[in-house]
Design a protein around this motif. Sequence first.
Motif, short mmCIF file in Angstrom:
data_model
loop_
_atom_site.label_atom_id
_atom_site.label_comp_id
_atom_site.label_asym_id
_atom_site.label_seq_id
_atom_site.Cartn_x
_atom_site.Cartn_y
_atom_site.Cartn_z
N PRO A 420 43.95 -7.76 9.27
CA PRO A 420 43.80 -6.56 8.43
C PRO A 420 43.51 -5.31 9.26
O PRO A 420 42.95 -5.37 10.35
N ASP A 421 43.91 -4.17 8.71
CA ASP A 421 43.63 -2.89 9.35
C ASP A 421 42.12 -2.65 9.44
O ASP A 421 41.37 -2.93 8.49
N ALA A 422 41.69 -2.12 10.58
CA ALA A 422 40.29 -1.70 10.73
C ALA A 422 40.14 -0.19 10.62
O ALA A 422 39.02 0.32 10.52
N GLU A 423 41.28 0.53 10.66
CA GLU A 423 41.26 1.98 10.60
C GLU A 423 42.37 2.45 9.66
O GLU A 423 43.31 1.71 9.40
N MET A 429 53.93 0.77 6.64
CA MET A 429 54.08 -0.29 7.63
C MET A 429 52.80 -1.10 7.79
O MET A 429 52.25 -1.27 8.88
N THR A 430 52.28 -1.61 6.68
CA THR A 430 51.06 -2.40 6.68
C THR A 430 51.33 -3.80 7.22
O THR A 430 52.47 -4.27 7.20
N PRO A 431 50.30 -4.51 7.71
CA PRO A 431 50.50 -5.89 8.13
C PRO A 431 51.12 -6.73 7.01
O PRO A 431 50.70 -6.64 5.85
N GLY A 432 52.12 -7.53 7.38
CA GLY A 432 52.87 -8.32 6.40
C GLY A 432 54.15 -7.68 5.93
O GLY A 432 54.88 -8.25 5.12
N THR A 433 54.47 -6.47 6.45
CA THR A 433 55.66 -5.73 6.03
C THR A 433 56.74 -5.81 7.11
O THR A 433 56.44 -5.75 8.30
N ASN A 434 57.99 -5.95 6.68
CA ASN A 434 59.09 -5.95 7.65
C ASN A 434 59.24 -4.58 8.28
O ASN A 434 59.04 -3.55 7.63
N CYS A 435 59.59 -4.55 9.55
CA CYS A 435 59.68 -3.29 10.29
C CYS A 435 60.84 -2.43 9.78
O CYS A 435 61.96 -2.91 9.61
N ALA A 436 60.56 -1.16 9.59
CA ALA A 436 61.61 -0.20 9.26
C ALA A 436 62.35 0.18 10.54
O ALA A 436 61.73 0.37 11.59
N ASP A 437 63.65 0.27 10.45
CA ASP A 437 64.46 0.68 11.60
C ASP A 437 64.29 2.18 11.83
O ASP A 437 63.80 2.92 10.95
N ALA A 438 64.69 2.64 12.99
CA ALA A 438 64.64 4.06 13.32
C ALA A 438 65.55 4.33 14.50
O ALA A 438 65.71 3.48 15.38
N PRO A 439 66.19 5.51 14.55
CA PRO A 439 67.04 5.84 15.70
C PRO A 439 66.18 6.18 16.91
O PRO A 439 65.18 6.89 16.80
N ILE A 440 66.57 5.68 18.07
CA ILE A 440 65.84 5.93 19.30
C ILE A 440 66.85 6.15 20.43
O ILE A 440 68.06 6.09 20.20
N VAL A 511 55.29 -6.83 10.70
CA VAL A 511 54.05 -6.34 11.31
C VAL A 511 52.97 -7.40 11.14
O VAL A 511 52.70 -7.87 10.03
N ALA A 512 52.32 -7.79 12.26
CA ALA A 512 51.22 -8.75 12.20
C ALA A 512 49.87 -8.04 12.27
O ALA A 512 48.89 -8.50 11.67
N ALA A 513 49.80 -6.92 13.01
CA ALA A 513 48.53 -6.20 13.17
C ALA A 513 48.83 -4.81 13.72
O ALA A 513 49.93 -4.56 14.25
#
Length: 536
Positions: A420-423, A429-440, A511-513
Amino acid sequence: MLHTYTYPQYAYRQSDEQRSGQRVRHPVVIIGAGPVGLTQALDCAARGIPTVLLDDNNTVSVGSRAVCYAKRPLEIWDRLGIAQDLVAQGVQWKVGKVFFRDELVYQFDLLPEDHHKMPAMINLQQYYLEERLVRACDASPRVDLRWKHKVLAVDPQPDHVVLTVETPDGIFQMEASWLIACDGASSDTRRMIGADFTGQFFQDRFLIADVVMKADFPTERWFWFDPPFHRHQSVLLHKQADNVWRIDFQLGWDADPNEEKKPEKVIPRIQAMLGPDVPFELEWVSVYQFACRRIDRFRHGRVIFAGDAAHQVSPFGARGANSGVQDCDNLSWKLKAVLDGDAPEALLDTYHEERAFAADDNLRHSTRSTDFITPKSRTSLRLRNAVLELARTEPFARPLVNSGRLSTPTPYVHSPLNTPDAEPFAGRMTPGTNCADAPIEVDGRPAWLLEQLGDGFVLLSFGPAQPVRVGGVEARVLEVGRDIVDRTGVLTQRYDGQPGTVYLIRPDQYVAARWRRFDAAAAQAALERALGHCVA
């Protein structure tokens, strides 16, 4: 026989273990070479697991069946190296329109934001998808795809499973350390081990007609409630490849399936919809009744269920094949960690926890869509029609219109693998959510975030960080500004990437943490948790 497609015939081959007569134990055996079984085999192979895939047939699915494939499964197939071909061949779309009688009452956009590599949806006949997956399996040295292999019996043991298999050369036995059942809604494997499959069948029938025609409908999803050409029922229209259009007609529970499939019944329905002067050919016709149900446990000892063998939903919302592909994405990395001795078997129990949670979410959405589309009482019908009338002019009513909530990934918000988030963080993009893509950018060239995450554990950092390790598993560092460049600022915005922020990303790109600064002890503890070492 279809007008636009010729079915391949894949060759049966006798295996070495049949010739030798010696029983062989394989790390993973998969039953069922549909979209889910083929994806599961490819994902296991990509992670280094040799896999045997058995199918009792020797071709791809008959009829177009599944049609819509969503962004998340496309991202998974992109990691496996086949999505670009599917996107190029399929029909891309993101806009859906809902009509009541003959008026547009509501429309939606599945992907209103830019900066994603994969489209919101593609439409593509299932046989094309399977054919591409078969080619990828044939090209993989770690996939042994065996056609004309029918599993007659499954005998689970404490540390393996014995399979009795029938082939054109006779019957033989083989073993699997782990057996994955992807053999569909009528799963023989589920019956053989006595697993419960509970839920409800809906008392309605729909006609699927795949029609070859050149039409000026836009590449959008169109859904009609009570249209003039099919009164008091609903109709759904999708465009597929090769100028094939999928039309679903609601028939009602009293319809005779055998009668309704006859051309003399189907053709007038289509002519009433298109007009008498629009030429078309029938490609494929079927009548279906649907169910919303799932298995009691996705894991039964050494037997694990995925796809329709584990859960069934109504077709409204394209949640069947899409959720099955996400089952594979969740399972393969966990199997790899267990097989390598880097995680306890308890990690595989989290496959059930996470994917049963997702299945229940899909079942809820699917059941609500079905109840809206097929009201079960006069009162429900009046309420549904009132919502549709109001949606023409009143914004508050439009979210209540439910012609099928389209497939999106379910966040594993209660997963025991999350730290879980401490801050506080902004964004989704909370823990347990699939990562959103982004251009880099990588080395000055355009790229995408998900490509760089790959299929292992990653520490995505917005400042200095160090790799952490648990046993044989290392979480490597991908540092923004050093390894990848966020020229557009989209990555930083989507991940609330304040300086020093660090994300621990799982091998399935969830996202795990996350933390506001790197702490090696905290990162190692989160990696241990994500590998199931803290699961009771």
